[in-house]
Design an enzyme around this catalytic site. Sequence first.
Site, PDB file in Angstrom:
ATOM      1  N   HIS A 467       0.835  -1.207   0.000  1.00 55.44           N
ATOM      2  CA  HIS A 467       0.000   0.000   0.000  1.00 55.44           C
ATOM      3  C   HIS A 467       0.873   1.262   0.000  1.00 55.44           C
ATOM      4  CE1 HIS A 467      -3.631   2.386   1.268  1.00 55.44           C
ATOM      5  NE2 HIS A 467      -2.686   3.173   1.759  1.00 55.44           N
ATOM      6  N   GLU A 468       1.782   1.331   0.957  1.00 57.02           N
ATOM      7  CA  GLU A 468       2.636   2.527   1.040  1.00 57.02           C
ATOM      8  C   GLU A 468       3.539   2.629  -0.190  1.00 57.02           C
ATOM      9  OE1 GLU A 468       1.768   4.679   3.007  1.00 57.02           O
ATOM     10  OE2 GLU A 468       0.593   3.444   4.380  1.00 57.02           O
ATOM     11  N   HIS A 471       1.703   4.335  -2.935  1.00 59.62           N
ATOM     12  CA  HIS A 471       1.812   5.799  -2.790  1.00 59.62           C
ATOM     13  C   HIS A 471       3.181   6.268  -3.298  1.00 59.62           C
ATOM     14  CE1 HIS A 471      -1.793   6.846  -0.607  1.00 59.62           C
ATOM     15  NE2 HIS A 471      -1.518   6.102   0.453  1.00 59.62           N
ATOM     16  N   HIS A 474       3.428   6.652  -6.939  1.00 58.69           N
ATOM     17  CA  HIS A 474       2.732   7.872  -7.360  1.00 58.69           C
ATOM     18  C   HIS A 474       3.685   9.072  -7.257  1.00 58.69           C
ATOM     19  CE1 HIS A 474      -1.444  10.085  -6.997  1.00 58.69           C
ATOM     20  NE2 HIS A 474      -0.891  10.250  -8.181  1.00 58.69           N
TER      21      HIS A 474
END
Length: 675
Positions: A467-468, A471, A474
């Site tokens: 998940h991190e 990010h 991105h």
Amino acid sequence: MSVLTKKFTTKYDTAPFSQIKNDDFLPAFQEAIADAKKEIDEIVNNPEEPTFENTIEAMAFSGATLDRISNIFFNLHSAETNDELQKIAQEVSPLLSEFGNDIRLNADLFKKVKAVYDNKNNLSLTAEQATLLDKQYKSFSRNGANLSEDKKSKLREIDKELSRLSLEFGENVLSETHAFQLHITDEKDLSGLPEGTIEAARELAQNQEKEGWVFTLDYPSYVPFVTYAGNRELRKKMAVAFGSKGFQKNEYDNQEIVLQIAKLRYERAKLLGYASHAHFVLEERMAESPEKVTTFLNDLLAKARPAAEKEFKQLTNFAKELDGIEQLEKWDGAYYSEKLKQQLFNLDDEKLKPYFKLENVLEGAFTVAGRLYGLTFVEINDIEKYHADVRTYEVKDVAGNLVSIFYADFFPRKGKRNGAWMTSFKSQYVLGGINERPHVSIVCNFTKPTETKPSLLTFNEVTTLFHEFGHALHGMLADTVYPSLSGTSVYWDFVELPSQIFENWCYEPEALALFARHYQTGEVIPTEYIQKIKESASFQEGIATMRQLSFGLLDMGWHGQDPTFIKDVKEFENEQFASTKLYPDVKENAMSTAFSHIFQGGYSSGYYSYKWAEVLDADAFEYFKEQGIFSPEVATKFKENVLSKGGTEHPMILYKRFRGNEPKPDALLKRAGLL
């Protein structure tokens, strides 16, 4: 002149942590604020007609040193804090909010911005330039530029006070987290706990020169304890301590702070002409209004509730049959869920953990990103770190160009807040023809390696890392001109799409085969385990959905109406939780007093966005599954239309360009087993 305000002479312009002393921060902030003010004065005093270039673009690149110092300081404040840094934060935060207001309430500057904005139809702007202009204009109009002088100074007071209160809130939560320890000296009280958890607790006790074992409210200690400890009374003790952070009528009590923050936010919104704080916030979100958010949450609630009630009944009957538990309490939930999950799927974290050695999982995230986006990650040791545990990497593309610098910080320690997050030390932007590459970081709290074992992750921690890392991608793949539109600088209900979609690869056999190997034998995770991970993914999804929705509804309760009638935090919470309640209430506990996402982080009126983004991510991943999870075509479309574009256009435009249509909730409901 401070090391922080000079141009760094380090490799890749990375932060020179070893040269930065705590004493450097305050003067550096003061100097950088003064310089940024000068840059703004130059824009205001420019005698030429206001143009996009001399006003909007000039503002976009002003204050770069200040941004850089802020990134370094606040990242350390979250991941490596101490009393000194906390004290500095209390001094610096009001200065920054004052500076922000100096800009937003500068009438002459606004006049120039408005002149460009009013003329926008005659300018041939790119989509990114048009977005920047719109955001610059709104940053004034939404922050009081059209107010009278007395209202402007009222707004300044409110902002200063809010920045102070949210800091105090966070520091209280941290103090409460550290204030509690469960010290066990009788070995039978460890019954049920995993070996690694026991070993970590013994090491902690030894570090404190104590006999036995010490458990804390840090996640790697707390979560396994309430999930596995057979001693119900001790589980209760831990859970009650965890749930009463900021709610103990002591020096760290957050009740009054919560009430003040909610009221000040409301007062601020009214001053600016909005019906509530949520109306103000959501104007700049995909969801647009509190009514739309509440409808969205309640629609999901209607679909989740029957499943949640059925699951809760099953769990209650299971606990009664197994241990004669008459009333399931909150400290029983994780424990019996885990036992039931083992019975249904014969799969527990302890079986899976040997296949998820931290280094292998990280390598897995790198490999997946490599297959999708052509990136390579090489660990380097010639750039500075803020702590010995941090690992640093060069990220390059297929042509060997530098894409990003990547920092990874995985283990809990004193001075590091709980949870997991992604952040950056330097944004990506293009200036003078040079594409400045970002410095991105992820921070987690996983179990540290011990003398006998490497850091082995639970499956939940595996998805947290992915998940991190989503990010981080991105941030890394950002390719925009202006720093304020780069990377994760997007609408809050869009920002979780890149992170949540990346979690999907953790459930795919093709991806797991790349990294899930037994840390001792090197054997690839058995197919039956993968099958069970997939089957169990929607286990108790109804209960989990209800929990998420309850947080979203509580957030809307605090921010979507006039909160001045609220006198009692606990009473108000109980009203908000009425429609999502499954467990009996615990009178010693409150949620809001430690709800850092909305009272310290940026999620006020935005907690719904996790669920909102789940709709996006399930719909988007469906596209990958149709074409193949490593489909170069779909990956390229996702990279070019979502990951690299940051906040340069409205998220729905970007999403539709990637997917071809608006997202539908069907994929999420199907994945969650709620259809």
